[in-house]
Scaffold this motif. Structure first.
Motif, mmCIF file in Angstrom:
data_model
loop_
_atom_site.group_PDB
_atom_site.id
_atom_site.type_symbol
_atom_site.label_atom_id
_atom_site.label_comp_id
_atom_site.label_asym_id
_atom_site.label_seq_id
_atom_site.Cartn_x
_atom_site.Cartn_y
_atom_site.Cartn_z
ATOM 1 N N ASP A 80 14.223 4.201 4.705
ATOM 2 C CA ASP A 80 13.805 3.822 3.289
ATOM 3 C C ASP A 80 14.357 2.423 2.883
ATOM 4 N N ALA B 7 8.313 4.995 7.737
ATOM 5 C CA ALA B 7 9.428 5.207 6.762
ATOM 6 C C ALA B 7 9.145 6.450 5.892
ATOM 7 N N GLY C 239 10.849 9.027 2.725
ATOM 8 C CA GLY C 239 11.945 8.952 1.640
ATOM 9 C C GLY C 239 13.137 9.794 2.100
ATOM 10 N N ASN C 240 14.018 9.784 1.202
ATOM 11 C CA ASN C 240 15.224 10.490 1.566
ATOM 12 C C ASN C 240 15.611 11.622 0.540
ATOM 13 N N GLU D 275 5.717 -0.553 -1.376
ATOM 14 C CA GLU D 275 6.110 0.961 -2.166
ATOM 15 C C GLU D 275 5.204 1.825 -2.422
ATOM 16 N N ASP E 120 9.680 8.376 -4.127
ATOM 17 C CA ASP E 120 9.193 7.110 -3.395
ATOM 18 C C ASP E 120 9.802 6.666 -2.202
ATOM 19 N N VAL E 121 9.097 5.665 -1.536
ATOM 20 C CA VAL E 121 9.561 4.975 -0.492
ATOM 21 C C VAL E 121 9.199 3.785 -0.248
ATOM 22 N N ARG E 122 9.878 2.947 0.312
ATOM 23 C CA ARG E 122 9.742 1.404 0.190
ATOM 24 C C ARG E 122 10.057 0.747 1.720
#
Length: 271
Positions: free
Chosen positions: A91, A166, A168-169, A247, A255-257
């Protein structure tokens, strides 16, 4: 499969592998493979080659979950491709320029499994019980086929147009989120470029994952504990370019970017 068909599958696989090696997209492969079975045979040949080179299979992606895209390609079913561990980026990471050919981005729900899914026919309960958690995801799709000139056979053969992804975490249990109604917003450089909900993904992201689980048992590569499943786009994909930051925000998941690296001066001069 006949000897002629086998030769065509080999030629199609070689054409796609050459595109990977050169970094230059190739002509479509539908002149060599026409049916879904033949296209998946090409994909399997690519998978076997990459596993032999030491790459690790980390999951699967589901494509063509949108009815609009299915109509565009004249099909009524999703497709799937292989996710390898070296396709995953953290991320917020930057993806080097040129790492994915003809890159585009889309927002998805990812499922991470804690149990194998090996039944011939799975139930939704089987899938829920096997899922450890969900995460927001950005899939960076790419095509080795020149100008995205694809039919179903082309995209399936080309590993379902996989590129990178990718996650998210912040893991979320399925009991704590409604994946059918979760809203999604995808932004590029702060500008909203795509929106959608879980219903855009085969009616429900779990429906897509259920289809995948059954299909993979039939082809002999069932989902295993630890696998990541990208369940399909929640809205339209968007083109990306060097310097872009993309994003995704998904209600209930976070969210994830990812960022896309600029070409170096040396690369620009060479082009």
């Amino acid at each position: 499969m006949t000897e002629t068909a086998t030769t065509a599958v080999e030629q199609a696989a070689d054409r796609i592998l050459a595109a990977y090696a050169s970094g230059t997209p190739c002509a479509p492969v539908r002149d060599l493979v026409a049916t879904p079975d033949e296209a998946y045979a090409v994909q399997e040949r690519l998978t076997t080659t990459w596993l032999g080179e030491g790459r690790r299979l980390a999951g699967r992606k589901i494509g063509l979950t949108s009815q609009a895209v299915q109509r565009q390609l004249g099909v009524d079913t999703p497709d799937f491709g292989m996710l390898f561990a070296d396709m995953a980026v953290p991320d917020g990471a930057e993806i080097p320029a040129g790492a994915v050919m003809q890159a585009r981005a889309e927002a998805e729900v990812a499922l991470v499994l804690e149990h194998d899914l090996t039944h011939e026919r799975h139930t939704v309960a089987d899938l829920i019980r096997a899922t450890a958690f969900a995460l927001p995801a950005i899939e960076i799709v790419g095509s080795r086929i020149r100008d995205w000139d694809i039919t179903l056979a082309d995209t399936v053969a080309d590993n379902a147009s996989c590129g990178m992804y990718a996650l998210g975490n912040r893991p979320v249990r399925l009991a704590d989120v409604d994946l059918r109604l979760c809203g999604m917003v995808l932004e590029r450089r702060g500008e909203q470029v795509s929106t959608g909900t879980g219903t855009a993904c085969f009616g429900h992201p779990l429906n897509a994952a259920l289809w995948l689980a059954d299909m993979l048992v039939r082809v002999g590569r069932p989902l295993r504990a630890g696998d990541t499943v990208l369940t399909g786009a929640l809205g339209p994909m968007t083109a990306v370019a060097p310097g872009d930051v993309v994003e995704a925000r998904i209600d209930g998941l976070g969210d994830v970017r990812v960022a896309f690296g600029q070409e170096s001066a040396k690369e620009e001069d060479a082009s």
